[in-house]
Design an enzyme around this catalytic site. Structure first.
Site, PDB file in Angstrom:
ATOM      1  N   GLU A  27      26.064 105.999  66.280  1.00 22.11           N
ATOM      2  CA  GLU A  27      25.674 104.791  65.545  1.00 22.11           C
ATOM      3  C   GLU A  27      24.415 104.172  66.141  1.00 22.11           C
ATOM      4  O   GLU A  27      23.953 104.563  67.220  1.00 22.11           O
ATOM      5  CB  GLU A  27      26.812 103.769  65.539  1.00 22.11           C
ATOM      6  CG  GLU A  27      27.171 103.229  66.908  1.00 22.11           C
ATOM      7  CD  GLU A  27      27.733 101.800  66.863  1.00 22.11           C
ATOM      8  OE1 GLU A  27      27.078 100.929  66.268  1.00 22.11           O
ATOM      9  OE2 GLU A  27      28.809 101.578  67.450  1.00 22.11           O
ATOM     10  N   LYS A  89      21.634  94.486  60.739  1.00 23.55           N
ATOM     11  CA  LYS A  89      22.901  95.152  61.074  1.00 23.55           C
ATOM     12  C   LYS A  89      23.569  95.548  59.760  1.00 23.55           C
ATOM     13  O   LYS A  89      23.903  94.695  58.937  1.00 23.55           O
ATOM     14  CB  LYS A  89      23.772  94.164  61.863  1.00 23.55           C
ATOM     15  CG  LYS A  89      25.167  94.639  62.178  1.00 23.55           C
ATOM     16  CD  LYS A  89      25.939  93.526  62.902  1.00 23.55           C
ATOM     17  CE  LYS A  89      27.429  93.727  62.767  1.00 23.55           C
ATOM     18  NZ  LYS A  89      28.171  92.534  63.199  1.00 23.55           N
ATOM     19  N   VAL A 109      29.784 100.935  63.026  1.00 23.20           N
ATOM     20  CA  VAL A 109      30.769 102.021  62.943  1.00 23.20           C
ATOM     21  C   VAL A 109      31.062 102.339  61.474  1.00 23.20           C
ATOM     22  O   VAL A 109      31.063 103.511  61.065  1.00 23.20           O
ATOM     23  CB  VAL A 109      32.063 101.641  63.706  1.00 23.20           C
ATOM     24  CG1 VAL A 109      33.200 102.604  63.380  1.00 23.20           C
ATOM     25  CG2 VAL A 109      31.798 101.601  65.206  1.00 23.20           C
ATOM     26  N   ASP A 141      38.378  86.892  59.757  1.00 26.18           N
ATOM     27  CA  ASP A 141      37.360  87.797  60.288  1.00 26.18           C
ATOM     28  C   ASP A 141      38.000  89.089  60.785  1.00 26.18           C
ATOM     29  O   ASP A 141      38.548  89.156  61.890  1.00 26.18           O
ATOM     30  CB  ASP A 141      36.562  87.119  61.409  1.00 26.18           C
ATOM     31  CG  ASP A 141      35.323  87.927  61.770  1.00 26.18           C
ATOM     32  OD1 ASP A 141      35.199  89.090  61.335  1.00 26.18           O
ATOM     33  OD2 ASP A 141      34.473  87.395  62.505  1.00 26.18           O
ATOM     34  N   SER A 143      36.895  93.127  61.012  1.00 30.27           N
ATOM     35  CA  SER A 143      35.727  94.015  60.863  1.00 30.27           C
ATOM     36  C   SER A 143      35.914  95.014  59.716  1.00 30.27           C
ATOM     37  O   SER A 143      36.989  95.603  59.559  1.00 30.27           O
ATOM     38  CB  SER A 143      35.495  94.788  62.157  1.00 30.27           C
ATOM     39  OG  SER A 143      34.456  95.736  61.969  1.00 30.27           O
ATOM     40  N   ALA A 144      34.833  95.223  58.980  1.00 29.24           N
ATOM     41  CA  ALA A 144      34.833  96.249  57.926  1.00 29.24           C
ATOM     42  C   ALA A 144      35.035  97.653  58.513  1.00 29.24           C
ATOM     43  O   ALA A 144      35.356  98.588  57.777  1.00 29.24           O
ATOM     44  CB  ALA A 144      33.531  96.182  57.131  1.00 29.24           C
ATOM     45  N   ASP A 145      34.868  97.782  59.831  1.00 29.56           N
ATOM     46  CA  ASP A 145      35.134  99.087  60.463  1.00 29.56           C
ATOM     47  C   ASP A 145      36.562  99.557  60.179  1.00 29.56           C
ATOM     48  O   ASP A 145      36.812 100.764  60.026  1.00 29.56           O
ATOM     49  CB  ASP A 145      34.979  99.001  61.991  1.00 29.56           C
ATOM     50  CG  ASP A 145      33.547  98.766  62.447  1.00 29.56           C
ATOM     51  OD1 ASP A 145      32.630  98.792  61.606  1.00 29.56           O
ATOM     52  OD2 ASP A 145      33.372  98.550  63.666  1.00 29.56           O
ATOM     53  N   LYS A 162      36.847  95.898  72.362  1.00 27.11           N
ATOM     54  CA  LYS A 162      36.675  94.852  73.375  1.00 27.11           C
ATOM     55  C   LYS A 162      37.720  93.759  73.217  1.00 27.11           C
ATOM     56  O   LYS A 162      38.140  93.442  72.099  1.00 27.11           O
ATOM     57  CB  LYS A 162      35.292  94.220  73.244  1.00 27.11           C
ATOM     58  CG  LYS A 162      34.213  95.049  73.904  1.00 27.11           C
ATOM     59  CD  LYS A 162      32.998  94.205  74.275  1.00 27.11           C
ATOM     60  CE  LYS A 162      32.006  95.101  75.006  1.00 27.11           C
ATOM     61  NZ  LYS A 162      30.785  95.323  74.258  1.00 27.11           N
TER      62      LYS A 162
HETATM   63  N1  PSU Z   1      31.745  96.471  69.788  1.00 22.73           N
HETATM   64  C1  PSU Z   1      31.070  96.816  70.910  1.00 22.73           C
HETATM   65  N2  PSU Z   1      29.767  97.183  70.806  1.00 22.73           N
HETATM   66  C2  PSU Z   1      29.115  97.224  69.590  1.00 22.73           C
HETATM   67  C3  PSU Z   1      29.850  96.871  68.413  1.00 22.73           C
HETATM   68  C4  PSU Z   1      31.162  96.509  68.553  1.00 22.73           C
HETATM   69  O1  PSU Z   1      31.621  96.774  72.001  1.00 22.73           O
HETATM   70  O2  PSU Z   1      27.923  97.544  69.560  1.00 22.73           O
HETATM   71  C5  PSU Z   1      29.182  96.941  67.071  1.00 22.73           C
HETATM   72  C6  PSU Z   1      29.533  98.258  66.360  1.00 22.73           C
HETATM   73  O3  PSU Z   1      28.408  98.698  65.632  1.00 22.73           O
HETATM   74  C7  PSU Z   1      30.631  97.823  65.402  1.00 22.73           C
HETATM   75  C8  PSU Z   1      30.156  96.448  65.033  1.00 22.73           C
HETATM   76  O4  PSU Z   1      30.773  98.653  64.279  1.00 22.73           O
HETATM   77  O5  PSU Z   1      29.654  95.893  66.240  1.00 22.73           O
HETATM   78  C9  PSU Z   1      31.245  95.590  64.427  1.00 22.73           C
HETATM   79  O6  PSU Z   1      30.707  94.429  63.901  1.00 22.73           O
HETATM   80  P1  PSU Z   1      31.626  93.473  62.996  1.00 22.73           P
HETATM   81  O7  PSU Z   1      32.669  92.926  63.935  1.00 22.73           O
HETATM   82  O8  PSU Z   1      30.691  92.396  62.507  1.00 22.73           O
HETATM   83  O9  PSU Z   1      32.203  94.310  61.911  1.00 22.73           O
HETATM   84 MN    MN Z   2      33.347  90.126  61.069  1.00 26.02          MN
END
Ligand code: PSU
Ligand code: MN
Length: 323
Positions: A27, A89, A109, A141, A143-145, A162
């Site tokens: 990524e 992003k 991701v 909230d 994540s879309a992941d 994390k």
């Molecule tokens: N967690 C980490 N390092 C990162 C990310 C998450 O420890 O770089 C990044 C990854 O690209 C992950 C994204 O897909 O943050 C998730 O963002 P969000 O929570 O806004 O979906």
């Molecule tokens: Mn989010």
């Protein structure tokens, strides 16, 4: 518009895919939003070299000039790292509009899984996945992941997630969505900087072969009507680079308090929390972060090598005796 008009697959990646040789997706949000410059660029290059050293071809993903990029040049990686947070992003919802605008986008991701699936890449290495945020029952909230893992057939090798996130709820959500969470040489779900979140994985895998066997079943042609999605392979940070729990807990607590005080929400939340935890824990967390990403790249390449062998000989051999 047809796929060929939208996607640029780097030459070595295209050759490997055409020949059925192993490829590992990487990524780019981790480059632009996950680490400071120049360590972000150095890490991205080291990770690509780690994949090659283990016998696979790296394909770092991004959006540039209105095209989906599968595999980046050194100069393109440098650009993502240097521009940092100025790069968009890109998660699933951002993909079309960033393509349409021609802006430079770094893939999360979720978006990296999408590009990998389009290109025919089944293995992806990263640091940590997004998850259910603390306070999600109020903020919504998530994540879309996690949705992407539910729908897109790619193995994501990560060091867990994390502890800025609610890890128990993240695992509950993945269970609801039907996403297998496998531990690599562990029974415990790792928490990125530490090897054990106190939570358990669904199953333990001890070798790349075992992981590749699960992949051949998850995506067996005979099961295609089930539209099976992604798999999480949780690979703990090497013990020598793990961080003391108390230092991480303190930094996470402070980062979360600052985010709340400043009203940071939506797609800005994760980059803000990552940057604050990095700053509050100093150099130690950065070197730990680099070590775990490189370790994930190594394991992902080993899995990709096994998986490509199983695919070459057919899924039946995958369950049978090893040569
Ligand atoms: N967690 C980490 N390092 C990162 C990310 C998450 O420890 O770089 C990044 C990854 O690209 C992950 C994204 O897909 O943050 C998730 O963002 P969000 O929570 O806004 O979906
Ligand atoms: Mn989010």
């Amino acid at each position: 518009m047809s796929l060929e008009n939208l996607i640029d697959v780097q030459e070595d990646v295209a050759q490997a895919l055409a020949a059925g040789r192993p490829v590992v997706a990487l990524e780019s949000t981790i480059i632009s939003h996950g680490m400071p410059y120049p360590q972000n660029v150095q890490t991205a290059q080291a990770v690509q070299a780690d994949v090659r050293a283990a016998g696979a071809v790296p394909a770092t993903m991004a959006l540039m000039d209105g095209r989906l990029k599968v595999g980046l040049s050194d100069e393109q990686v440098e650009r993502l790292g240097l521009e940092g947070q100025a790069v968009v992003k890109v998660s699933r919802r951002d993909l079309a509009r960033v393509l349409a605008s021609g802006a430079t986008g770094a893939t999360t991701v979720a978006a990296t899984m999408m590009l990998a699936a389009l290109a025919g890449i089944r293995v992806f290495a990263t640091g940590g996945i997004g998850g259910v945020h603390r306070g999600a029952p109020q903020s919504f909230d998530i994540s879309a992941d996690l949705q992407e893992l539910a729908r897109t057939p790619v193995l994501v090798v990560c060091a867990g997630a994390k502890s800025i996130l609610d890890l128990p709820l993240t695992l509950e959500y993945l269970e609801t969505q039907g996403v297998p969470v496998l531990g690599y040489q562990t029974d415990r779900f790792p928490a990125f900087f530490t090897r054990d979140s106190g939570l358990v994985v669904d199953a333990r895998m001890d070798t790349p072969e075992q992981v590749a066997r699960v992949m051949t079943m998850q995506w067996a042609p005979g099961l295609s009507a089930l539209r099976m999605g992604g798999i999480v392979l949780a690979n703990p940070i090497p013990a020598a680079q793990a961080m003391p729990q108390a230092a991480i807990d303190a930094a996470v607590a402070q980062a979360l308090a600052e985010a709340q005080a400043q009203g940071i929400v939506g797609k800005a939340a994760t980059p803000f929390l990552l940057a604050r935890v990095n700053a509050l824990t100093g150099g130690h967390s950065l070197s730990s972060n680099v070590a775990l990403v490189r370790h994930n790249a190594h394991v992902a390449a080993q899995v990709a090598v096994c998986f490509s062998r199983f695919c070459a000989v057919g899924p039946a051999a995958a369950g049978g005796a090893q040569p």
